[in-house]
Design a protein around this motif. Sequence first.
Motif, PDB file in Angstrom:
ATOM      1  N   ALA A 185       0.825  -1.209   0.000  1.00 38.86           N
ATOM      2  CA  ALA A 185       0.000   0.000   0.000  1.00 38.86           C
ATOM      3  C   ALA A 185       0.856   1.254   0.000  1.00 38.86           C
ATOM      4  O   ALA A 185       0.538   2.242  -0.684  1.00 38.86           O
ATOM      5  CB  ALA A 185      -0.932  -0.004   1.211  1.00 38.86           C
ATOM      6  N   ARG A 186       1.951   1.249   0.749  1.00 37.91           N
ATOM      7  CA  ARG A 186       2.854   2.406   0.760  1.00 37.91           C
ATOM      8  C   ARG A 186       3.414   2.655  -0.638  1.00 37.91           C
ATOM      9  O   ARG A 186       3.555   3.804  -1.083  1.00 37.91           O
ATOM     10  CB  ARG A 186       4.001   2.176   1.744  1.00 37.91           C
ATOM     11  N   THR A 187       3.752   1.578  -1.326  1.00 40.61           N
ATOM     12  CA  THR A 187       4.281   1.704  -2.681  1.00 40.61           C
ATOM     13  C   THR A 187       3.230   2.304  -3.608  1.00 40.61           C
ATOM     14  O   THR A 187       3.522   3.213  -4.398  1.00 40.61           O
ATOM     15  CB  THR A 187       4.721   0.327  -3.202  1.00 40.61           C
ATOM     16  N   LEU A 188       2.015   1.807  -3.516  1.00 45.08           N
ATOM     17  CA  LEU A 188       0.932   2.335  -4.345  1.00 45.08           C
ATOM     18  C   LEU A 188       0.636   3.794  -3.997  1.00 45.08           C
ATOM     19  O   LEU A 188       0.346   4.601  -4.892  1.00 45.08           O
ATOM     20  CB  LEU A 188      -0.317   1.475  -4.175  1.00 45.08           C
ATOM     21  N   ASP A 189       0.716   4.128  -2.712  1.00 53.99           N
ATOM     22  CA  ASP A 189       0.542   5.524  -2.309  1.00 53.99           C
ATOM     23  C   ASP A 189       1.530   6.423  -3.056  1.00 53.99           C
ATOM     24  O   ASP A 189       1.185   7.502  -3.538  1.00 53.99           O
ATOM     25  CB  ASP A 189       0.784   5.700  -0.806  1.00 53.99           C
ATOM     26  N   GLY A 190       2.792   5.960  -3.109  1.00 52.84           N
ATOM     27  CA  GLY A 190       3.824   6.751  -3.764  1.00 52.84           C
ATOM     28  C   GLY A 190       3.571   6.926  -5.248  1.00 52.84           C
ATOM     29  O   GLY A 190       3.844   7.987  -5.815  1.00 52.84           O
ATOM     30  N   LEU A 191       3.055   5.881  -5.884  1.00 53.75           N
ATOM     31  CA  LEU A 191       2.750   5.963  -7.309  1.00 53.75           C
ATOM     32  C   LEU A 191       1.500   6.788  -7.583  1.00 53.75           C
ATOM     33  O   LEU A 191       1.405   7.498  -8.587  1.00 53.75           O
ATOM     34  CB  LEU A 191       2.554   4.549  -7.875  1.00 53.75           C
ATOM     35  N   PHE A 192       0.531   6.702  -6.678  1.00 58.41           N
ATOM     36  CA  PHE A 192      -0.763   7.368  -6.870  1.00 58.41           C
ATOM     37  C   PHE A 192      -0.686   8.840  -6.485  1.00 58.41           C
ATOM     38  O   PHE A 192      -1.267   9.700  -7.145  1.00 58.41           O
ATOM     39  CB  PHE A 192      -1.808   6.649  -6.020  1.00 58.41           C
ATOM     40  N   GLY A 193       0.022   9.144  -5.410  1.00 57.45           N
ATOM     41  CA  GLY A 193       0.115  10.520  -4.944  1.00 57.45           C
ATOM     42  C   GLY A 193      -0.859  10.800  -3.821  1.00 57.45           C
ATOM     43  O   GLY A 193      -1.955  10.236  -3.776  1.00 57.45           O
ATOM     44  N   PRO A 194      -0.487  11.655  -2.872  1.00 60.55           N
ATOM     45  CA  PRO A 194      -1.321  11.903  -1.690  1.00 60.55           C
ATOM     46  C   PRO A 194      -2.676  12.509  -2.004  1.00 60.55           C
ATOM     47  O   PRO A 194      -3.649  12.235  -1.317  1.00 60.55           O
ATOM     48  CB  PRO A 194      -0.463  12.860  -0.849  1.00 60.55           C
ATOM     49  N   GLU A 195      -2.765  13.321  -3.053  1.00 59.76           N
ATOM     50  CA  GLU A 195      -4.051  13.933  -3.363  1.00 59.76           C
ATOM     51  C   GLU A 195      -5.082  12.868  -3.736  1.00 59.76           C
ATOM     52  O   GLU A 195      -6.246  12.931  -3.325  1.00 59.76           O
ATOM     53  CB  GLU A 195      -3.913  14.942  -4.506  1.00 59.76           C
ATOM     54  N   ALA A 196      -4.643  11.888  -4.495  1.00 58.71           N
ATOM     55  CA  ALA A 196      -5.554  10.815  -4.885  1.00 58.71           C
ATOM     56  C   ALA A 196      -5.887   9.925  -3.693  1.00 58.71           C
ATOM     57  O   ALA A 196      -7.042   9.572  -3.465  1.00 58.71           O
ATOM     58  CB  ALA A 196      -4.934   9.989  -6.015  1.00 58.71           C
ATOM     59  N   TRP A 197      -4.861   9.576  -2.914  1.00 60.64           N
ATOM     60  CA  TRP A 197      -5.085   8.655  -1.793  1.00 60.64           C
ATOM     61  C   TRP A 197      -6.007   9.257  -0.752  1.00 60.64           C
ATOM     62  O   TRP A 197      -6.745   8.558  -0.064  1.00 60.64           O
ATOM     63  CB  TRP A 197      -3.746   8.257  -1.192  1.00 60.64           C
ATOM     64  N   ASP A 198      -6.020  10.556  -0.644  1.00 65.70           N
ATOM     65  CA  ASP A 198      -6.860  11.202   0.362  1.00 65.70           C
ATOM     66  C   ASP A 198      -8.352  10.919   0.178  1.00 65.70           C
ATOM     67  O   ASP A 198      -9.124  11.094   1.110  1.00 65.70           O
ATOM     68  CB  ASP A 198      -6.637  12.721   0.346  1.00 65.70           C
ATOM     69  N   VAL A 199      -8.772  10.517  -1.007  1.00 67.58           N
ATOM     70  CA  VAL A 199     -10.209  10.296  -1.227  1.00 67.58           C
ATOM     71  C   VAL A 199     -10.580   8.820  -1.181  1.00 67.58           C
ATOM     72  O   VAL A 199     -11.759   8.481  -1.338  1.00 67.58           O
ATOM     73  CB  VAL A 199     -10.656  10.891  -2.576  1.00 67.58           C
ATOM     74  N   ILE A 200      -9.608   7.925  -0.961  1.00 67.50           N
ATOM     75  CA  ILE A 200      -9.882   6.488  -1.024  1.00 67.50           C
ATOM     76  C   ILE A 200     -10.402   5.982   0.308  1.00 67.50           C
ATOM     77  O   ILE A 200      -9.837   6.264   1.365  1.00 67.50           O
ATOM     78  CB  ILE A 200      -8.604   5.716  -1.435  1.00 67.50           C
ATOM     79  N   GLY A 201     -11.484   5.201   0.247  1.00 68.13           N
ATOM     80  CA  GLY A 201     -12.060   4.625   1.448  1.00 68.13           C
ATOM     81  C   GLY A 201     -11.996   3.114   1.488  1.00 68.13           C
ATOM     82  O   GLY A 201     -12.688   2.496   2.287  1.00 68.13           O
ATOM     83  N   TRP A 202     -11.197   2.493   0.612  1.00 74.86           N
ATOM     84  CA  TRP A 202     -11.088   1.041   0.588  1.00 74.86           C
ATOM     85  C   TRP A 202     -10.249   0.517   1.750  1.00 74.86           C
ATOM     86  O   TRP A 202      -9.354   1.220   2.247  1.00 74.86           O
ATOM     87  CB  TRP A 202     -10.425   0.576  -0.709  1.00 74.86           C
ATOM     88  N   ASP A 203     -10.493  -0.739   2.146  1.00 73.55           N
ATOM     89  CA  ASP A 203      -9.544  -1.401   3.045  1.00 73.55           C
ATOM     90  C   ASP A 203      -8.282  -1.721   2.249  1.00 73.55           C
ATOM     91  O   ASP A 203      -8.253  -1.631   1.010  1.00 73.55           O
ATOM     92  CB  ASP A 203     -10.161  -2.679   3.627  1.00 73.55           C
ATOM     93  N   THR A 204      -7.220  -2.125   2.947  1.00 76.61           N
ATOM     94  CA  THR A 204      -5.917  -2.261   2.297  1.00 76.61           C
ATOM     95  C   THR A 204      -5.917  -3.309   1.194  1.00 76.61           C
ATOM     96  O   THR A 204      -5.382  -3.083   0.106  1.00 76.61           O
ATOM     97  CB  THR A 204      -4.833  -2.595   3.341  1.00 76.61           C
ATOM     98  N   THR A 205      -6.526  -4.476   1.444  1.00 78.52           N
ATOM     99  CA  THR A 205      -6.540  -5.520   0.417  1.00 78.52           C
ATOM    100  C   THR A 205      -7.309  -5.071  -0.814  1.00 78.52           C
ATOM    101  O   THR A 205      -6.856  -5.274  -1.951  1.00 78.52           O
ATOM    102  CB  THR A 205      -7.144  -6.818   0.981  1.00 78.52           C
ATOM    103  N   THR A 206      -8.451  -4.440  -0.622  1.00 79.09           N
ATOM    104  CA  THR A 206      -9.226  -3.941  -1.755  1.00 79.09           C
ATOM    105  C   THR A 206      -8.444  -2.876  -2.513  1.00 79.09           C
ATOM    106  O   THR A 206      -8.464  -2.829  -3.751  1.00 79.09           O
ATOM    107  CB  THR A 206     -10.574  -3.377  -1.276  1.00 79.09           C
ATOM    108  N   TYR A 207      -7.753  -2.013  -1.786  1.00 78.58           N
ATOM    109  CA  TYR A 207      -6.901  -0.991  -2.404  1.00 78.58           C
ATOM    110  C   TYR A 207      -5.881  -1.642  -3.329  1.00 78.58           C
ATOM    111  O   TYR A 207      -5.715  -1.243  -4.486  1.00 78.58           O
ATOM    112  CB  TYR A 207      -6.219  -0.185  -1.305  1.00 78.58           C
ATOM    113  N   VAL A 208      -5.185  -2.666  -2.823  1.00 75.98           N
ATOM    114  CA  VAL A 208      -4.169  -3.343  -3.631  1.00 75.98           C
ATOM    115  C   VAL A 208      -4.806  -3.975  -4.874  1.00 75.98           C
ATOM    116  O   VAL A 208      -4.288  -3.844  -5.993  1.00 75.98           O
ATOM    117  CB  VAL A 208      -3.428  -4.396  -2.795  1.00 75.98           C
TER     118      VAL A 208
END
Length: 236
Positions: A185-208
């Motif tokens: 998830a940390r890796t995906l955060d870095g690729l996605f960017g904080p602005e995008a991650w701020d709106v995500i409400g998925w659990d970690t597995t669903t996020y991945v």
Amino acid sequence: MRAPERGALPLGLAATLGRTYGRLTEVVQGLSDADYDRPTRCEGLAVGPLLVHLLYDAERALMGFATPSGAEADRDFVTYWQDFPPRPDGEPVPDTRFLRTVASAYAEPSKKLAGHWRELSEAAARAAVVALAEKGHKVETQGHVLRASDFVATLVVEATVHHLDLTLELPAAPEPDPEALQVTARTLDGLFGPEAWDVIGWDTTTYVLKATGRLPLTEEDLDMLGPSAIRLPLLG
């Protein structure tokens, strides 16, 4: 919703890799030979060929740990993945035919392929312990130089995503290691960017699963993500 700060990698990454690989061993060691023909979330790859792909990643680990570098690192655990953009929908995994051919050469995959995976992955995990014991240690892999900790994180991500791939039709299989999911998830955060991650409400597995294209985005997801939805998937 405001995302938690998750930018730093955890301490004890070698242990994380060991647990990550160990969970994969738990997935495959109890399978029958017939189970190695079950489909996975990787287009065109059954369980057996996907495990062969993971074998080659453990081999990549050993080669990297055996190739120290004194050069400056030019990739970290996030930017490493920029050289591997996601594949278009429906495009098969590269070398699919090769992976199938290698998998078919294991007459008893439940014993020989699973045993080969266990031996090679355990060796890679031991090598990670040695590499991370040296402060500032760097390795060369895939034409780039990474700090050993960043390199280990890439191995954790690869194994964790494919763990979720393998278990598509294996409902009794163990889940990935929780800390490995967080590294992913940390890796995906870095690729996605904080602005995008701020709106995500998925659990970690669903996020991945959704950020790597393993699960489709629903209408609710598209509304949640807004213009950021076009940036998915982040990895293939």
